[in-house]
Write a protein that holds these residues in place. Structure first.
Motif, PDB file in Angstrom:
ATOM      1  N   THR A 179    -110.817 -23.798  35.885  1.00  0.00           N
ATOM      2  CA  THR A 179    -109.834 -23.778  34.246  1.00  0.00           C
ATOM      3  C   THR A 179    -108.927 -24.821  34.452  1.00  0.00           C
ATOM      4  N   GLN A 180    -107.834 -25.468  35.210  1.00  0.00           N
ATOM      5  CA  GLN A 180    -107.490 -26.529  35.338  1.00  0.00           C
ATOM      6  C   GLN A 180    -108.016 -27.187  36.159  1.00  0.00           C
ATOM      7  N   LYS A 187    -110.553 -11.936  27.059  1.00  0.00           N
ATOM      8  CA  LYS A 187    -108.984 -11.450  26.485  1.00  0.00           C
ATOM      9  C   LYS A 187    -107.604 -12.881  26.396  1.00  0.00           C
ATOM     10  N   TYR A 188    -107.924 -13.217  27.468  1.00  0.00           N
ATOM     11  CA  TYR A 188    -107.240 -14.879  28.042  1.00  0.00           C
ATOM     12  C   TYR A 188    -107.251 -15.504  27.192  1.00  0.00           C
ATOM     13  N   ALA A 189    -108.683 -16.270  27.027  1.00  0.00           N
ATOM     14  CA  ALA A 189    -108.825 -17.302  26.172  1.00  0.00           C
ATOM     15  C   ALA A 189    -110.290 -17.513  25.209  1.00  0.00           C
ATOM     16  N   GLU A 229    -109.935  -8.290  36.457  1.00  0.00           N
ATOM     17  CA  GLU A 229    -110.474  -8.336  34.745  1.00  0.00           C
ATOM     18  C   GLU A 229    -109.967  -9.714  34.859  1.00  0.00           C
ATOM     19  N   ARG A 230    -109.842 -11.077  35.727  1.00  0.00           N
ATOM     20  CA  ARG A 230    -109.897 -11.592  34.615  1.00  0.00           C
ATOM     21  C   ARG A 230    -111.842 -13.013  35.739  1.00  0.00           C
ATOM     22  N   ILE A 231    -112.497 -12.717  36.654  1.00  0.00           N
ATOM     23  CA  ILE A 231    -113.289 -12.365  37.368  1.00  0.00           C
ATOM     24  C   ILE A 231    -114.939 -11.711  35.442  1.00  0.00           C
ATOM     25  N   THR A 232    -114.530 -10.371  35.103  1.00  0.00           N
ATOM     26  CA  THR A 232    -115.222  -9.164  34.699  1.00  0.00           C
ATOM     27  C   THR A 232    -115.313  -9.702  33.104  1.00  0.00           C
ATOM     28  N   GLY A 233    -113.898 -10.450  32.963  1.00  0.00           N
ATOM     29  CA  GLY A 233    -113.823 -11.534  31.468  1.00  0.00           C
ATOM     30  C   GLY A 233    -114.238 -12.524  31.264  1.00  0.00           C
ATOM     31  N   ARG A 234    -114.778 -12.974  32.564  1.00  0.00           N
ATOM     32  CA  ARG A 234    -115.720 -15.121  31.878  1.00  0.00           C
ATOM     33  C   ARG A 234    -116.651 -14.869  31.526  1.00  0.00           C
ATOM     34  N   TRP A 235    -116.661 -15.711  30.784  1.00  0.00           N
ATOM     35  CA  TRP A 235    -117.795 -16.273  29.595  1.00  0.00           C
ATOM     36  C   TRP A 235    -117.772 -17.626  29.391  1.00  0.00           C
ATOM     37  N   ILE A 236    -119.136 -18.363  30.203  1.00  0.00           N
ATOM     38  CA  ILE A 236    -119.463 -19.103  30.153  1.00  0.00           C
ATOM     39  C   ILE A 236    -120.112 -20.279  29.676  1.00  0.00           C
ATOM     40  N   HIS A 237    -120.038 -21.633  29.587  1.00  0.00           N
ATOM     41  CA  HIS A 237    -120.922 -21.949  28.565  1.00  0.00           C
ATOM     42  C   HIS A 237    -122.550 -22.979  29.402  1.00  0.00           C
ATOM     43  N   PRO A 238    -123.178 -22.913  30.090  1.00  0.00           N
ATOM     44  CA  PRO A 238    -124.038 -22.870  31.089  1.00  0.00           C
ATOM     45  C   PRO A 238    -123.553 -24.772  31.113  1.00  0.00           C
ATOM     46  N   SER A 239    -124.449 -25.704  30.427  1.00  0.00           N
ATOM     47  CA  SER A 239    -124.561 -26.841  30.675  1.00  0.00           C
ATOM     48  C   SER A 239    -123.139 -27.606  30.176  1.00  0.00           C
TER      49      SER A 239
END
Ligand code: AP5
Ligand code: ZN
Length: 216
Positions: free
Chosen positions: A15-16, A140-142, A122-132
């Motif tokens: 993220t950073q 929840k957080y972003a 919670e951070r890991i299971t809520g993560r979604w990624i745009h692969p390209s």
């Protein structure tokens, strides 16, 4: 600038990274991203790495050292780089030192994303990624503007195969056993800056900026 980001899964390294990268025009070398691309393309490297990654274990030092050795020699990385997820063992750190000594350069700062394990599931299971693009969201957080869809391209978001509570446990075990000694390795050289990685992403970004600002 040559920076290393160290922290457990979900601590905010990815993220950073884009923020630091844009500020200093550095290249962002994330061994996890490179390995996932190799797995997706079914290259020989990807075939070798897949099993360990799916189990949440580290892939062999030789494989990742080879990837980084090739990457940091590229002209685009001569101005500096951010290493995200490397080195993750003391052997990898020693090999990196050898590579940098050959180039006559050194690591300026190691940013340690310090955070309690309890926050990470919670951070890991809520993560979604745009692969390209590598853009990362969190339900929840972003959250993305439209659920399941990338804000910029409108393409679908995916979840990582290793982002389950069960695989996270192995990844955390690998972190504590194999990667925490790397923090000690750099502490002895006096290059470690500790961050409060449990704070809001914007606050973490301010800390990152402060702690890398004393570098030329
Ligand atoms: P890798 O891809 O490096 O995964 P990791 O280290 O487990 O780290 P993550 O990407 O899960 O965490 P992150 O810190 O980047 O979190 P993010 O910013 O996305 O490695 C994967 C696998 O590859 C390894 O298991 C291993 O098999 C292999 N591998 C890779 N490198 C290797 C090496 N050197 N040697 C051997 N094997 C290697 O944030 C997570 C979520 O939280 C996101 O949804 C984000 O939106 C959200 N979030 C971020 N910051 C905050 C905040 N401050 N507050 C609230 N939510 C936040
Ligand atoms: Zn990451």
């Amino acid at each position: 600038k040559r920076l290393i980001l160290i922290g457990p899964p979900g601590s905010g390294k990815g993220t950073q990274s884009p923020i630091i990268k844009d500020e200093y025009c550095l290249c962002h070398l994330a061994t996890g991203d490179m390995l996932r691309a190799a797995v997706a393309a079914k290259t020989p490297l990807g075939v070798k790495a897949k099993e360990a990654m799916d189990k949440g274990e580290l892939v062999s030092d030789d494989l990742v050292v080879g990837i980084i050795d090739e990457a940091i020699k590229k002209p685009s990385c001569q101005k500096g780089f951010i290493l995200d997820g490397f080195p993750r063992t003391v052997v990898q750190a020693q090999k990196l030192d050898e590579m940098l000594t050959k180039q006559g350069v050194k690591i300026d700062k190691v940013l340690n994303f310090a955070i309690d394990d309890a926050i990470l599931e919670e951070r890991i299971t809520g993560r979604w990624i745009h692969p390209s693009s590598g853009r990362t969201y969190h339900s929840k957080y972003a959250p993305p503007k439209v659920s399941g869809v990338d804000d910029v391209t409108g393409e679908p978001l995916i979840q990582r195969r290793d982002d389950t509570a069960a695989v996270l446990r192995s990844r955390l075990e690998a972190f504590h056993k194999q990667t925490e000694p790397v923090i000690d390795y750099y502490s002895k050289k006096g290059t470690v800056a500790n961050l409060h990685a449990e704070k809001h992403p914007k606050e973490v970004a301010v800390e990152v900026e402060k702690k890398s600002a004393d570098l030329s």
